[in-house]
Structures are given as structure tokens and as C-alpha cells.
Design a protein around this motif. Sequence first.
Motif, PDB file in Angstrom:
ATOM      1  N   THR A  75      -1.634   7.166 -13.278  1.00 33.18           N
ATOM      2  CA  THR A  75      -2.279   8.459 -13.095  1.00 33.18           C
ATOM      3  C   THR A  75      -1.686   9.109 -11.855  1.00 33.18           C
ATOM      4  N   GLN A  76      -1.389  10.392 -11.967  1.00 31.38           N
ATOM      5  CA  GLN A  76      -0.705  11.103 -10.884  1.00 31.38           C
ATOM      6  C   GLN A  76      -1.698  11.509  -9.807  1.00 31.38           C
ATOM      7  N   VAL A  77      -1.322  11.238  -8.573  1.00 31.66           N
ATOM      8  CA  VAL A  77      -2.079  11.704  -7.406  1.00 31.66           C
ATOM      9  C   VAL A  77      -1.135  12.567  -6.584  1.00 31.66           C
ATOM     10  N   THR A  78      -1.547  13.798  -6.346  1.00 31.79           N
ATOM     11  CA  THR A  78      -0.742  14.714  -5.546  1.00 31.79           C
ATOM     12  C   THR A  78      -1.581  15.215  -4.376  1.00 31.79           C
ATOM     13  N   VAL A  79      -1.071  15.035  -3.175  1.00 34.14           N
ATOM     14  CA  VAL A  79      -1.783  15.459  -1.966  1.00 34.14           C
ATOM     15  C   VAL A  79      -0.990  16.588  -1.318  1.00 34.14           C
ATOM     16  N   SER A  80      -1.608  17.738  -1.246  1.00 36.74           N
ATOM     17  CA  SER A  80      -0.932  18.896  -0.664  1.00 36.74           C
ATOM     18  C   SER A  80      -1.217  18.989   0.835  1.00 36.74           C
ATOM     19  N   SER A  81      -0.242  19.498   1.565  1.00 46.58           N
ATOM     20  CA  SER A  81      -0.398  19.603   3.028  1.00 46.58           C
ATOM     21  C   SER A  81      -1.030  20.928   3.426  1.00 46.58           C
ATOM     22  N   ASN A 112      -9.637   7.742   0.791  1.00 43.95           N
ATOM     23  CA  ASN A 112     -10.129   8.774   1.704  1.00 43.95           C
ATOM     24  C   ASN A 112      -9.025   9.179   2.672  1.00 43.95           C
ATOM     25  N   SER A 113      -9.246  10.285   3.347  1.00 45.13           N
ATOM     26  CA  SER A 113      -8.278  10.777   4.344  1.00 45.13           C
ATOM     27  C   SER A 113      -6.864  10.779   3.778  1.00 45.13           C
ATOM     28  N   LEU A 114      -6.744  11.325   2.591  1.00 49.23           N
ATOM     29  CA  LEU A 114      -5.451  11.291   1.909  1.00 49.23           C
ATOM     30  C   LEU A 114      -4.396  12.092   2.664  1.00 49.23           C
ATOM     31  N   LYS A 115      -3.164  11.610   2.564  1.00 43.42           N
ATOM     32  CA  LYS A 115      -2.022  12.217   3.244  1.00 43.42           C
ATOM     33  C   LYS A 115      -0.976  12.627   2.204  1.00 43.42           C
ATOM     34  N   PRO A 116      -0.136  13.588   2.512  1.00 42.63           N
ATOM     35  CA  PRO A 116       0.909  13.963   1.549  1.00 42.63           C
ATOM     36  C   PRO A 116       1.779  12.780   1.132  1.00 42.63           C
ATOM     37  N   GLU A 117       1.975  11.829   2.020  1.00 40.36           N
ATOM     38  CA  GLU A 117       2.796  10.671   1.670  1.00 40.36           C
ATOM     39  C   GLU A 117       2.106   9.715   0.693  1.00 40.36           C
ATOM     40  N   ASP A 118       0.836   9.958   0.392  1.00 40.48           N
ATOM     41  CA  ASP A 118       0.147   9.185  -0.644  1.00 40.48           C
ATOM     42  C   ASP A 118       0.477   9.702  -2.041  1.00 40.48           C
ATOM     43  N   THR A 119       1.167  10.813  -2.122  1.00 35.60           N
ATOM     44  CA  THR A 119       1.533  11.384  -3.415  1.00 35.60           C
ATOM     45  C   THR A 119       2.404  10.409  -4.199  1.00 35.60           C
ATOM     46  N   ALA A 120       1.957  10.080  -5.410  1.00 35.53           N
ATOM     47  CA  ALA A 120       2.651   9.092  -6.248  1.00 35.53           C
ATOM     48  C   ALA A 120       1.906   8.959  -7.563  1.00 35.53           C
ATOM     49  N   VAL A 121       2.525   8.243  -8.479  1.00 39.46           N
ATOM     50  CA  VAL A 121       1.808   7.784  -9.667  1.00 39.46           C
ATOM     51  C   VAL A 121       1.156   6.453  -9.302  1.00 39.46           C
ATOM     52  N   TYR A 122      -0.126   6.345  -9.597  1.00 37.90           N
ATOM     53  CA  TYR A 122      -0.874   5.137  -9.267  1.00 37.90           C
ATOM     54  C   TYR A 122      -1.106   4.321 -10.525  1.00 37.90           C
ATOM     55  N   TYR A 123      -0.776   3.043 -10.446  1.00 43.57           N
ATOM     56  CA  TYR A 123      -0.882   2.136 -11.571  1.00 43.57           C
ATOM     57  C   TYR A 123      -1.899   1.032 -11.299  1.00 43.57           C
ATOM     58  N   CYS A 124      -2.653   0.731 -12.304  1.00 38.15           N
ATOM     59  CA  CYS A 124      -3.562  -0.400 -12.289  1.00 38.15           C
ATOM     60  C   CYS A 124      -2.850  -1.579 -12.943  1.00 38.15           C
ATOM     61  N   ALA A 125      -3.107  -2.799 -12.459  1.00 37.28           N
ATOM     62  CA  ALA A 125      -2.462  -3.977 -13.012  1.00 37.28           C
ATOM     63  C   ALA A 125      -3.411  -5.159 -12.994  1.00 37.28           C
TER      64      ALA A 125
END
Length: 125
Positions: A119-125, A85-98
Amino acid sequence: QVQLVESGGGLVQAGGSLRLSCAASRDTFFSSYVMGWFHQAPGREREFVAAISWRGANTDYADSVKGRTTISKDNAKSTVYLQMNSLKPEDTAVYYCAARTIATMDSRVGAYDYWGQGTQVTVSS
């Protein structure tokens, strides 16, 4: 061999929410694994986001996501989730499960035995 498949990534505006899912192919031992989420931004190392113990009783979060991220685990569905929640542009990344086959919590990349494709997560400002 355990296969992990992430889903739920996408493009979202700053302040928005996403729920990532990670389904494990090998059901038998999923309930005994520690599961983690990591992310990797371009040009940066893979970093810890959150982890959950095999029963789901214990969780751990990176300081950068505390208070706005929740990890959960459904052993019956062999699936782990990451609610962001409350995602920020700096959260933009590929997210991996392990998955970690040793039942102690750990935030190190090298402590995990199996990885998804991301999976790619992109947060736009």
C-alpha cells in the motif's frame, strides 16, 4: 497459501499519522506467525520497518521509525497494524506486510514467507 491484504495507505502531510492494516486470509495459523512490515521507496531496496512476535509480546523496529511507530497484532481478527505518527517525507514508500512461519523474530526480507501487494504511503512536505 496465506494471502495478506494491506490497507490504510494514502497521502498525508508531514507530521501527520496513518494506520496501516494487514488482514490475513488463513486464520488457522495466523496466531503462530511472526508478522512484519517493510517499505520500499523508488530506486531502493525493500527495508525492514517493524516486526511483532506471534503472541505480540515482542516487537522490533528499525532505528528510523523508533519512537513514532507502533506495530500491533489482533489474532482474533487475523490482522496486524502499523501506527505511524510524526510522518516525514522520507517515509514515503510502498509498505508491505509479511508473514514469517518460523516463530523467531527476524528483520531480513528473505526470512518472510508470505507477502502482501503493498500500500502506497506518500508524505508531503
